[in-house]
Design a protein around this motif. Structure first.
Motif, mmCIF file in Angstrom:
data_model
loop_
_atom_site.group_PDB
_atom_site.id
_atom_site.type_symbol
_atom_site.label_atom_id
_atom_site.label_comp_id
_atom_site.label_asym_id
_atom_site.label_seq_id
_atom_site.Cartn_x
_atom_site.Cartn_y
_atom_site.Cartn_z
ATOM 1 N N ARG A 1 91.855 -23.493 -31.843
ATOM 2 C CA ARG A 1 91.216 -22.177 -31.947
ATOM 3 C C ARG A 1 91.291 -21.657 -33.378
ATOM 4 O O ARG A 1 90.321 -21.096 -33.898
ATOM 5 N N SER B 1 88.650 -23.437 -35.342
ATOM 6 C CA SER B 1 87.301 -22.968 -35.031
ATOM 7 C C SER B 1 87.047 -21.586 -35.616
ATOM 8 O O SER B 1 85.975 -21.316 -36.165
ATOM 9 N N HIS C 1 83.388 -19.806 -36.273
ATOM 10 C CA HIS C 1 82.849 -20.147 -34.958
ATOM 11 C C HIS C 1 83.858 -19.657 -33.924
ATOM 12 O O HIS C 1 84.718 -20.415 -33.460
ATOM 13 N N THR C 2 83.753 -18.367 -33.559
ATOM 14 C CA THR C 2 84.759 -17.744 -32.711
ATOM 15 C C THR C 2 84.382 -17.725 -31.232
ATOM 16 O O THR C 2 85.223 -17.405 -30.389
ATOM 17 N N THR D 1 85.398 -29.385 -29.423
ATOM 18 C CA THR D 1 85.443 -29.741 -30.843
ATOM 19 C C THR D 1 85.012 -31.183 -31.081
ATOM 20 O O THR D 1 84.593 -31.534 -32.187
ATOM 21 N N SER E 1 80.687 -30.774 -30.000
ATOM 22 C CA SER E 1 79.809 -29.734 -30.525
ATOM 23 C C SER E 1 79.317 -30.082 -31.924
ATOM 24 O O SER E 1 80.049 -30.663 -32.738
ATOM 25 N N TYR F 1 80.319 -27.764 -35.937
ATOM 26 C CA TYR F 1 81.241 -28.002 -37.046
ATOM 27 C C TYR F 1 80.669 -28.951 -38.091
ATOM 28 O O TYR F 1 81.395 -29.395 -38.987
#
Length: 489
Positions: free
Chosen positions: A156, A159, A164-165, A235, A238, A241
């Motif tokens: 977290r 991210s 990217h929250t 992660t 996606s 990132y």
């Protein structure tokens, strides 16, 4: 006469919405995770008073440990934000891997402590034997989830640092969605399912035992691991990132990168731990003032704590925005971004105060029907309205300073403001007053101490940010470095 200098006004127009857009998912994630604790209390309370007490006492042990891990691993967020803002993306993956190594170690140590050290603590606290027995089982079950939540917290932080929250919001909601049915099944067992589903309940489920507080701990551990695995999958798959292939290969533990993370993160963890213990100790002192006072204090604190999630999330988002801007080498703009965040925090404080003023009576009535508790709670909420500005501002200032990787001073200021002024001053006012001028103030003294402590923290952190941002912006600029060979690995 202009109310704002034009550079700050221009920055405010460009930065306010991106800051809020980052903060809102963080706020939602915080509320979802707080919702898990609320669900635990509500569902075990329906089982028995002993199970409710066991979960409440047990949570007072594992939650501070988890929050300490949260703060320590939050040190990764400004590191990632700096690397991203400076275009040094190759350095992000090894830094995240070091956070994962640290998180795993911390999670296993926390699990070990919760497994073997709780019984002596309960004995020291003189917890009644039936409650202590069930609390020990509950905490022992939660212990299995600590490594999992540590992995989630590290990912977290990565991210969030990447701007990217939203994943933390959705995955926290998944954790809450898993926690509720697991709680129901494990706390109430087959009898609860039969009551809910009737004859449609399969025989093998109907025969499940009701585990009470122990089942609640198992459900919590399951939710922690589900959140961890969901974050790993996200992660991994996606595209948000970019070219950071986090799971391509593992980076071995590196003393330099670990040292940087702990240098930034450990003071954050200590500061959060100090804040948690402040409210825990105040609750213990207030306990001697009678049931009505204790009930009013808890209701007022619980209600205002929900509203605190918004400024807390704003401070976490401000860490990212300031870190990104510093990483890009635009040091003067970073100063403006930080102070714009403080102005937004003031606006949030005004909003929270209006919410308290307009909703206090009906909300407090939902907590309790006792008129004495209601009246005392409303008077404490009135005091809470006074510290909204200082509370919102101090947490935003701390977030901005974390963006500068300036965390040790936050720790020192937190210790002085919270424990010396907030707790020490509040206890003195509550028990002794001010000599012949002011009689002992009871619970109002402790809340006045909170106001004083938060105000001192806001003033000291504000001065620290003024000096740090000025020295960084107007001092000798630090050029953006190219990726090193180690960062490319």
């Amino acid at each position: 006469m202009r109310l704002l200098p034009s550079p700050l006004l221009s920055t405010s127009r460009r930065e306010t919405w991106p800051l809020i857009r980052l903060a809102l998912p963080i706020c939602g994630a915080q509320l979802a995770q707080a919702g898990m604790s609320v669900v635990d209390i509500m569902m075990t309370g329906r089982q028995s008073a002993t199970d409710l007490a066991a979960v409440s006492v047990g949570a007072s042990l594992w939650l501070p440990l988890m929050l300490f891990m949260t703060g320590t691993l939050m040190g990764l967020t400004p590191i990632v934000a700096h690397l991203l803002g400076g275009g040094r993306r190759a350095g992000i993956r090894p830094s995240v891997h070091q956070a994962l190594w640290i998180g795993l170690v911390m999670g296993m140590i926390a699990a070990l402590l919760l497994s073997v050290a709780v019984d002596p603590v309960f004995a020291l606290m003189e917890v009644p034997a039936p409650v202590a027995s069930r609390a020990s089982d509950y905490v022992g079950a939660v212990a299995f989830g600590m490594p999992g939540i540590a992995i989630f917290l590290a990912l977290r932080a990565f991210s969030d640092g990447m701007n990217h929250t939203r994943p933390s919001l959705w995955i926290s909601l998944v954790g809450l969605g898993v926690n509720i049915p697991c709680n129901y099944l494990l706390i109430y067992g087959g009898d609860g399912l039969v009551e809910l589903l009737g004859a449609a309940t399969p025989d093998w489920l109907a025969q499940m035992p009701a585990l009470g507080a122990f089942g609640c701990g198992i459900a919590t551990a399951i939710s922690m691991w589900v959140m961890s695995l969901a974050m790993i999958l996200y992660t991994q798959r996606s595209r948000a990132y970019g070219d950071i292939d986090l799971w391509h290969s593992a980076s071995r533990p590196t003393a330099k990168l670990m040292g940087e993370l702990l240098y930034v993160g450990l003071p954050i963890g200590v500061a959060i731990f100090v804040e948690v213990t402040l409210f825990t100790l105040i609750a213990l002192f207030v306990a001697s003032l009678g049931e009505t006072v204790v009930a009013a204090h808890q209701v007022a604190l619980n209600y205002t704590s929900v509203l605190f999630m918004l400024p807390l999330s704003l401070g976490m988002a401000l860490t990212v925005r300031v870190g990104n801007t510093l990483g890009s080498g635009n040091l003067e703009r970073a100063r403006l971004v930080a102070w714009n965040g403080i102005l937004v925090a003031v606006a949030v404080a005004v909003f929270n105060s209006l919410v308290l003023w307009s909703t206090a009576e009906p909300v407090v009535a939902l907590y309790t029907h006792n008129p004495e508790v209601q009246a005392l709670t409303l008077s404490l909420v009135g005091l809470a309205m006074l510290y909204q500005v200082s509370d919102s501002v101090q947490v935003a200032l701390a977030g901005a300073l974390r963006g500068y990787k300036d965390t040790r001073v936050i720790m020192v200021i937190t210790l002085l403001s919270y424990w010396l002024v907030g707790l020490g001053g509040g206890h003195w006012l509550g028990e002794y007053g001010l000599g012949t001028w002011v009689e002992p103030m009871g619970v109002y003294g402790y809340w006045s101490g909170l106001i004083a402590g938060l105000t001192v923290a806001a003033v000291l952190l504000g001065e620290r940010l003024r000096r740090r941002s000025k020295d960084t912006a107007w001092g000798k600029p630090r050029p953006v470095q190219a990726p090193t060979d180690r960062e490319r690995q």
